[in-house]
Design a protein around this motif. Structure first.
Motif, PDB file in Angstrom:
ATOM      1  N   LEU A 142      -8.680   0.504  10.080  1.00 63.07           N
ATOM      2  CA  LEU A 142      -9.916   1.293   9.582  1.00 63.07           C
ATOM      3  C   LEU A 142     -10.580   2.097  10.754  1.00 63.07           C
ATOM      4  N   GLU A 143     -10.557   1.477  11.768  1.00 62.56           N
ATOM      5  CA  GLU A 143     -11.370   2.397  12.942  1.00 62.56           C
ATOM      6  C   GLU A 143     -10.607   3.757  13.151  1.00 62.56           C
ATOM      7  N   ILE A 144      -9.094   3.595  13.290  1.00 64.18           N
ATOM      8  CA  ILE A 144      -8.300   4.802  13.490  1.00 64.18           C
ATOM      9  C   ILE A 144      -8.268   5.628  12.339  1.00 64.18           C
ATOM     10  N   ALA A 145      -8.118   5.101  10.989  1.00 65.38           N
ATOM     11  CA  ALA A 145      -8.089   5.952   9.857  1.00 65.38           C
ATOM     12  C   ALA A 145      -9.419   6.673   9.761  1.00 65.38           C
ATOM     13  N   ALA A 146     -10.501   6.117  10.165  1.00 66.47           N
ATOM     14  CA  ALA A 146     -11.877   6.673   9.981  1.00 66.47           C
ATOM     15  C   ALA A 146     -11.764   7.828  10.963  1.00 66.47           C
ATOM     16  N   GLU A 147     -11.226   7.335  12.115  1.00 67.50           N
ATOM     17  CA  GLU A 147     -11.256   8.684  13.160  1.00 67.50           C
ATOM     18  C   GLU A 147     -10.499   9.745  13.035  1.00 67.50           C
ATOM     19  N   LEU A 148      -9.446   9.608  12.311  1.00 66.28           N
ATOM     20  CA  LEU A 148      -8.620  10.586  11.985  1.00 66.28           C
ATOM     21  C   LEU A 148      -8.986  11.545  10.665  1.00 66.28           C
ATOM     22  N   THR A 149     -10.022  10.779   9.822  1.00 67.72           N
ATOM     23  CA  THR A 149     -10.406  11.205   8.715  1.00 67.72           C
ATOM     24  C   THR A 149     -11.924  12.175   9.388  1.00 67.72           C
ATOM     25  N   VAL A 150     -12.577  11.857  10.160  1.00 71.31           N
ATOM     26  CA  VAL A 150     -13.865  12.248  10.320  1.00 71.31           C
ATOM     27  C   VAL A 150     -13.963  13.151  11.475  1.00 71.31           C
ATOM     28  N   SER A 151     -12.841  13.094  12.636  1.00 69.09           N
ATOM     29  CA  SER A 151     -12.617  13.881  13.573  1.00 69.09           C
ATOM     30  C   SER A 151     -11.204  14.480  13.579  1.00 69.09           C
ATOM     31  N   PRO A 152     -10.897  15.170  12.741  1.00 70.17           N
ATOM     32  CA  PRO A 152      -9.407  15.435  12.609  1.00 70.17           C
ATOM     33  C   PRO A 152      -8.902  16.431  13.725  1.00 70.17           C
ATOM     34  N   ASN A 153      -8.639  16.066  14.767  1.00 65.38           N
ATOM     35  CA  ASN A 153      -8.160  16.663  16.007  1.00 65.38           C
ATOM     36  C   ASN A 153      -6.514  16.643  15.890  1.00 65.38           C
ATOM     37  N   ILE A 154      -5.990  17.943  15.834  1.00 64.27           N
ATOM     38  CA  ILE A 154      -4.484  17.708  15.477  1.00 64.27           C
ATOM     39  C   ILE A 154      -3.761  17.428  16.403  1.00 64.27           C
ATOM     40  N   GLY A 155      -4.254  17.536  17.663  1.00 65.93           N
ATOM     41  CA  GLY A 155      -3.405  16.691  18.754  1.00 65.93           C
ATOM     42  C   GLY A 155      -3.505  15.215  18.640  1.00 65.93           C
ATOM     43  N   ARG A 156      -4.763  14.670  18.316  1.00 68.80           N
ATOM     44  CA  ARG A 156      -4.879  13.393  18.254  1.00 68.80           C
ATOM     45  C   ARG A 156      -4.075  12.632  16.971  1.00 68.80           C
ATOM     46  N   LEU A 157      -4.152  13.583  15.927  1.00 67.89           N
ATOM     47  CA  LEU A 157      -3.250  13.186  14.691  1.00 67.89           C
ATOM     48  C   LEU A 157      -1.976  12.944  15.068  1.00 67.89           C
ATOM     49  N   ASP A 158      -1.368  14.101  15.744  1.00 68.09           N
ATOM     50  CA  ASP A 158      -0.141  13.958  16.124  1.00 68.09           C
ATOM     51  C   ASP A 158       0.317  12.812  17.020  1.00 68.09           C
ATOM     52  N   GLU A 159      -0.389  12.534  17.926  1.00 71.03           N
ATOM     53  CA  GLU A 159      -0.379  11.261  18.881  1.00 71.03           C
ATOM     54  C   GLU A 159      -0.272  10.089  18.095  1.00 71.03           C
ATOM     55  N   ALA A 160      -1.276   9.793  17.198  1.00 70.88           N
ATOM     56  CA  ALA A 160      -1.514   8.838  16.677  1.00 70.88           C
ATOM     57  C   ALA A 160      -0.350   8.264  15.666  1.00 70.88           C
ATOM     58  N   LEU A 161       0.227   9.485  14.649  1.00 72.73           N
ATOM     59  CA  LEU A 161       1.161   9.438  13.825  1.00 72.73           C
ATOM     60  C   LEU A 161       2.750   8.871  14.736  1.00 72.73           C
ATOM     61  N   LYS A 162       2.726   9.515  15.887  1.00 70.57           N
ATOM     62  CA  LYS A 162       3.986   9.170  16.438  1.00 70.57           C
ATOM     63  C   LYS A 162       4.051   7.826  17.121  1.00 70.57           C
ATOM     64  N   ILE A 163       2.708   7.285  17.478  1.00 73.79           N
ATOM     65  CA  ILE A 163       2.714   5.882  17.947  1.00 73.79           C
ATOM     66  C   ILE A 163       2.814   5.036  16.829  1.00 73.79           C
ATOM     67  N   LYS A 164       2.403   5.284  15.718  1.00 71.31           N
ATOM     68  CA  LYS A 164       2.443   4.382  14.516  1.00 71.31           C
ATOM     69  C   LYS A 164       4.080   4.361  14.154  1.00 71.31           C
ATOM     70  N   LEU A 165       4.681   5.620  14.112  1.00 68.59           N
ATOM     71  CA  LEU A 165       6.254   5.607  13.823  1.00 68.59           C
ATOM     72  C   LEU A 165       6.793   4.841  14.622  1.00 68.59           C
ATOM     73  N   SER A 166       6.332   4.718  16.198  1.00 67.56           N
ATOM     74  CA  SER A 166       7.208   3.959  16.976  1.00 67.56           C
ATOM     75  C   SER A 166       7.067   2.432  16.813  1.00 67.56           C
ATOM     76  N   ASP A 167       5.944   2.037  16.411  1.00 63.58           N
ATOM     77  CA  ASP A 167       5.563   0.823  16.073  1.00 63.58           C
ATOM     78  C   ASP A 167       6.256   0.254  14.835  1.00 63.58           C
ATOM     79  N   ILE A 168       6.293   1.153  13.838  1.00 58.33           N
ATOM     80  CA  ILE A 168       7.134   1.065  12.689  1.00 58.33           C
ATOM     81  C   ILE A 168       8.668   0.453  12.888  1.00 58.33           C
ATOM     82  N   GLU A 169       9.280   1.522  13.807  1.00 57.78           N
ATOM     83  CA  GLU A 169      10.766   1.222  14.283  1.00 57.78           C
ATOM     84  C   GLU A 169      10.791   0.053  14.881  1.00 57.78           C
ATOM     85  N   SER A 170       9.959  -0.118  15.760  1.00 55.88           N
ATOM     86  CA  SER A 170      10.107  -1.488  16.570  1.00 55.88           C
ATOM     87  C   SER A 170      10.085  -2.666  15.586  1.00 55.88           C
TER      88      SER A 170
END
Length: 278
Positions: free
Chosen positions: A62-90
Motif C-alpha cells: 500500500l505504501e508504494i501504491a500510494a506513492e505512485l498514485t499521489v506523487s506520479p513521477n514517471i521516472g519513479r513509476l517506470d522504476e517501480a514497475l520494472k522492479i516489480k516485474l523482476s520480482d514476479i519473474e523471480s
C-alpha cells in the motif's frame, strides 16, 4: 459530485475503515463541510482510489501504491514497475522449481504406494546424474563440529529449498563397518542458480552413471547395509564395476504397517567393465 462516506463506501466497494486507511496515505482527501461537519468525497477521490487499487492489484504494498498514485513521477513509476516485474519473474522461476519438485515427488510416492509391502520398492535402474555438492552436518548420527566455522552458510542453503535435498552417503569399506554421513546436498547446476559458493568443506560427488533404487528405511533403525546390498548384487549380476560409496536423498516419511519409515532414493556409482579386464 459529492459523496458521503457511506455513499462512497457503497460506490467503491470498500469499508469505511479501509477508506480511512486510504485517507491516511492521502490517496483520498475528503473535504469537511463547515455547515454540518460531515466529510465528503468527490470524483477525483474515485479516480485516485481506483488508480491506487490497480497498483495494489500488481501486488505493490500500500505504501508504494500510494506513492505512485499521489506523487506520479514517471521516472519513479517506470522504476517501480520494472522492479516489480523482476520480482514476479523471480517468483515464477521459484514456483516452477517447486512445481518440478512436487511432480518428481508425486512420481516417487506413487511408485512407493504400488509396492509398499517391500523394503526395496522399485526395479533398480541405471541413471545419469550431474555432480552433487554436499554440506556434511553429521558423522554417523552425531552432529559434526567441523561445520561450526561455516554455520553461517547453512541459512543460505536453507534459502535454496526446495532445490536443496537432505542426503546421506555411505562409504563402502571391505575390512570394517561402513561409515555414513548426513547433510544437505544440491545439484551442481543449482549451486550457480542460488549463488552458492563451492568451498573446501563441501564434499563433491562427480557426475556419473548410477544405479538407482527406492528404499524404505524404518525410522526406528540406524543405517544398515540393507540399504545398498541389493544395488551391489545388481552390479555384480550385470557385470558392472561399482564405486566405493553409496549416496541417497530423503523423499518423505510414510507410515507402513503401523511404523514410520523414511522413503529414500539410493544411488550406487557404476561403470561398465573394460573388455579384457576383470
Amino acid at each position: 459530485m459529492r459523496y458521503s462516506i457511506g455513499e462512497f463506501s457503497e460506490l467503491i466497494g470498500l469499508t469505511p475503515d479501509t477508506l480511512r486507511l486510504y485517507e491516511k496515505y492521502h490517496i483520498v482527501n475528503p473535504v469537511k463541510d463547515p455547515n454540518n461537519g460531515y466529510r465528503y468525497y468527490d470524483d477525483l477521490d474515485v479516480r485516485n482510489l481506483l488508480a491506487c487499487r490497480r497498483f495494489r492489484s500488481f501486488d505493490f504494498p500500500l505504501e508504494i501504491a500510494a506513492e505512485l498514485t499521489v506523487s506520479p513521477n514517471i521516472g519513479r513509476l517506470d522504476e517501480a514497475l520494472k522492479i516489480k516485474l523482476s520480482d514476479i519473474e523471480s517468483e515464477i522461476k521459484r514456483l516452477e522449481c517447486i512445481k518440478t519438485q512436487i511432480h518428481q515427488t508425486i512420481n516417487t510416492v506413487e511408485l512407493a504406494y504400488k509396492q509398499v509391502q517391500n523394503q526395496y520398492l522399485s526395479p533398480i535402474t541405471e541413471v545419469e546424474l550431474q555432480g552433487i555438492y554436499r554440506l556434511i552436518q553429521t558423522n554417523e548420527n552425531t552432529l559434526s563440529r567441523e561445520i561450526y566455522p561455516y554455520k553461517h552458510d547453512i541459512s543460505k542453503w536453507m534459502e535454496a529449498l526446495p532445490d536443496v535435498m537432505y542426503s546421506f552417503k555411505t562409504d563402502l569399506q571391505k575390512d570394517s563397518n561402513s561409515t555414513y554421513t548426513w547433510g544437505m546436498a544440491i545439484e551442481e547446476s543449482k549451486m550457480i542458480t542460488h549463488n552458492l559458493i563451492s568451498n573446501d568443506y563441501l564434499e563433491y560427488l562427480p557426475a556419473s552413471n548410477y544405479l538407482k533404487g527406492l528404499y524404505l528405511a524404518p525410522n526406528s533403525e540406524y543405517m544398515s547395509s540393507d540399504i545398498y546390498l541389493p544395488l551391489i548384487e545388481y552390479a555384480k549380476v550385470n557385470d558392472l564395476v561399482y564405486g566405493d560409496f553409496v549416496w541417497g536423498k530423503l523423499i518423505s516419511t510414510i507410515n507402513v504397517k503401523n511404523q514410520n519409515c523414511t522413503l529414500m532414493e539410493v544411488y550406487l556409482k557404476v561403470s561398465k567393465k573394460v573388455s579384457g579386464h576383470s
